[in-house]
Scaffold this motif. Structure first.
Motif, PDB file in Angstrom:
ATOM      1  N   VAL A 110       0.839  -1.329  -0.105  1.00  0.00           N
ATOM      2  CA  VAL A 110      -0.016   0.034  -0.002  1.00  0.00           C
ATOM      3  C   VAL A 110       0.908   1.268  -0.087  1.00  0.00           C
ATOM      4  CG1 VAL A 110      -1.731   1.234   1.506  1.00  0.00           C
ATOM      5  CG2 VAL A 110      -2.043  -1.195   1.194  1.00  0.00           C
ATOM      6  N   PRO A 111       0.751   2.103  -0.815  1.00  0.00           N
ATOM      7  CA  PRO A 111       1.537   3.260  -0.904  1.00  0.00           C
ATOM      8  C   PRO A 111       1.363   4.333   0.409  1.00  0.00           C
ATOM      9  CG  PRO A 111      -0.156   3.758  -2.581  1.00  0.00           C
ATOM     10  CD  PRO A 111      -0.418   2.323  -1.857  1.00  0.00           C
ATOM     11  N   LEU A 112       2.455   4.933   0.606  1.00  0.00           N
ATOM     12  CA  LEU A 112       2.479   5.845   1.797  1.00  0.00           C
ATOM     13  C   LEU A 112       2.195   6.962   1.483  1.00  0.00           C
ATOM     14  CD1 LEU A 112       5.466   4.128   3.930  1.00  0.00           C
ATOM     15  CD2 LEU A 112       2.953   4.102   4.464  1.00  0.00           C
ATOM     16  N   ASP A 113       1.047   7.401   1.126  1.00  0.00           N
ATOM     17  CA  ASP A 113       0.737   8.963   0.966  1.00  0.00           C
ATOM     18  C   ASP A 113       0.855   9.642   2.006  1.00  0.00           C
ATOM     19  OD1 ASP A 113       0.103   7.821  -1.814  1.00  0.00           O
ATOM     20  OD2 ASP A 113      -1.825   7.228  -1.383  1.00  0.00           O
ATOM     21  N   ALA A 114       0.956  10.829   1.770  1.00  0.00           N
ATOM     22  CA  ALA A 114       0.695  11.959   2.952  1.00  0.00           C
ATOM     23  C   ALA A 114      -0.467  12.235   3.339  1.00  0.00           C
ATOM     24  CB  ALA A 114       1.672  13.287   2.690  1.00  0.00           C
ATOM     25  N   ARG A 115      -1.557  12.044   2.408  1.00  0.00           N
ATOM     26  CA  ARG A 115      -2.818  12.451   2.590  1.00  0.00           C
ATOM     27  C   ARG A 115      -3.520  11.316   1.691  1.00  0.00           C
ATOM     28  NH1 ARG A 115      -4.069  16.674   5.467  1.00  0.00           N
ATOM     29  NH2 ARG A 115      -6.293  16.870   4.809  1.00  0.00           N
ATOM     30  N   LEU A 116      -4.976  10.948   2.418  1.00  0.00           N
ATOM     31  CA  LEU A 116      -5.673  10.221   1.677  1.00  0.00           C
ATOM     32  C   LEU A 116      -6.994  11.026   1.204  1.00  0.00           C
ATOM     33  CD1 LEU A 116      -5.195   6.895   3.508  1.00  0.00           C
ATOM     34  CD2 LEU A 116      -4.614   7.513   1.312  1.00  0.00           C
ATOM     35  N   ALA A 117      -7.532  10.889   0.084  1.00  0.00           N
ATOM     36  CA  ALA A 117      -8.796  11.452  -0.207  1.00  0.00           C
ATOM     37  C   ALA A 117      -9.842  10.535  -0.880  1.00  0.00           C
ATOM     38  CB  ALA A 117      -8.509  12.627  -1.247  1.00  0.00           C
ATOM     39  N   SER A 118     -11.070  10.823  -0.365  1.00  0.00           N
ATOM     40  CA  SER A 118     -12.087  10.010  -1.097  1.00  0.00           C
ATOM     41  C   SER A 118     -13.103  11.105  -1.582  1.00  0.00           C
ATOM     42  CB  SER A 118     -12.684   9.296   0.002  1.00  0.00           C
ATOM     43  OG  SER A 118     -12.011   8.205   0.605  1.00  0.00           O
ATOM     44  N   SER A 119     -13.719  10.763  -2.718  1.00  0.00           N
ATOM     45  CA  SER A 119     -14.735  11.405  -3.532  1.00  0.00           C
ATOM     46  C   SER A 119     -15.814  10.666  -3.851  1.00  0.00           C
ATOM     47  CB  SER A 119     -14.056  12.147  -4.748  1.00  0.00           C
ATOM     48  OG  SER A 119     -13.100  12.917  -4.192  1.00  0.00           O
ATOM     49  N   TRP A 120     -17.060  11.509  -3.822  1.00  0.00           N
ATOM     50  CA  TRP A 120     -18.423  10.966  -3.879  1.00  0.00           C
ATOM     51  C   TRP A 120     -19.011  12.024  -4.935  1.00  0.00           C
ATOM     52  CZ3 TRP A 120     -16.226  11.280   0.842  1.00  0.00           C
ATOM     53  CH2 TRP A 120     -15.909  10.091   1.335  1.00  0.00           C
ATOM     54  N   ARG A 121     -19.865  11.458  -5.830  1.00  0.00           N
ATOM     55  CA  ARG A 121     -21.027  12.223  -6.607  1.00  0.00           C
ATOM     56  C   ARG A 121     -22.150  11.480  -6.188  1.00  0.00           C
ATOM     57  NH1 ARG A 121     -19.066  12.180 -12.352  1.00  0.00           N
ATOM     58  NH2 ARG A 121     -17.645  13.801 -11.561  1.00  0.00           N
ATOM     59  N   VAL A 122     -22.815  12.124  -5.648  1.00  0.00           N
ATOM     60  CA  VAL A 122     -24.404  11.521  -5.071  1.00  0.00           C
ATOM     61  C   VAL A 122     -25.551  12.329  -5.678  1.00  0.00           C
ATOM     62  CG1 VAL A 122     -23.259  10.879  -2.908  1.00  0.00           C
ATOM     63  CG2 VAL A 122     -24.278  13.079  -3.193  1.00  0.00           C
ATOM     64  N   HIS A 123     -26.434  11.664  -5.720  1.00  0.00           N
ATOM     65  CA  HIS A 123     -27.855  12.202  -6.103  1.00  0.00           C
ATOM     66  C   HIS A 123     -28.804  11.506  -4.980  1.00  0.00           C
ATOM     67  CE1 HIS A 123     -31.765  11.765  -8.662  1.00  0.00           C
ATOM     68  NE2 HIS A 123     -31.523  12.922  -8.158  1.00  0.00           N
ATOM     69  N   LEU A 124     -29.591  12.376  -4.273  1.00  0.00           N
ATOM     70  CA  LEU A 124     -30.549  12.128  -3.410  1.00  0.00           C
ATOM     71  C   LEU A 124     -31.660  13.046  -3.562  1.00  0.00           C
ATOM     72  CD1 LEU A 124     -28.111  12.883  -0.232  1.00  0.00           C
ATOM     73  CD2 LEU A 124     -28.699  10.564  -1.446  1.00  0.00           C
ATOM     74  N   PRO A 125     -32.890  12.235  -4.180  1.00  0.00           N
ATOM     75  CA  PRO A 125     -33.859  12.679  -4.325  1.00  0.00           C
ATOM     76  C   PRO A 125     -34.805  13.176  -3.433  1.00  0.00           C
ATOM     77  CG  PRO A 125     -34.256  10.383  -4.760  1.00  0.00           C
ATOM     78  CD  PRO A 125     -32.753  10.735  -4.277  1.00  0.00           C
TER      79      PRO A 125
END
Length: 141
Positions: free
Chosen positions: A26-41
């Protein structure tokens, strides 16, 4: 409602995070990011109670925190260490990996992130899960 949400957190290098890197490449990144594109009706009809559902670790809590920061009840976050860092000190990394996989969190890259609300319903759950497995005595405070 449509939204694009990105959250990031620093990766605190600890012994266990370094062990994960060695075990799973597993790479040793300084930061981890997660992204989501959501559609909540939610505009479709009036509502009073909402429910975000999905498997463990997919981002339900970060999405809820971002969209309704004042409405999330009981949310806690342990942002000072990686998820793997909250297990008992004497527990081996292999036992930590086995336990995380057994409770439905089979993603080594995600284990480096500070753990968030959804996995934090019971304070200290990593230690309690280890105790139930027999890796340490169960304590009730």
């Amino acid at each position: 409602m449509r939204a694009e949400i990105t959250v990031s957190s620093p990766v605190k290098r600890s012994v266990r995070v370094l062990q994960l890197q060695g075990l799973f490449d597993v790479p040793l990144d300084a930061r981890l990011a997660s992204s989501w594109r959501v559609h909540l009706p939610i505009e479709v009809r009036p509502w009073n109670v909402g429910l975000l559902v999905g498997p463990s670790g997919v981002g339900k809590s970060p999405i809820a925190r971002e969209l309704w920061p004042d409405a999330l009840v009981g949310a806690q976050s342990r942002r000072d260490q990686a998820l793997v860092g909250d297990f008992p000190k004497g527990m081996s990394i292999k036992d930590v990996v086995e336990l995380l996989s057994a409770v439905g969190l089979p993603s080594p890259p995600a284990w480096r992130r500070p753990y968030a609300t959804g996995r934090r319903f019971v304070p200290g759950w990593p230690g309690q899960a280890a105790a139930r497995r027999g890796d340490m005595p169960l304590r009730h405070d």
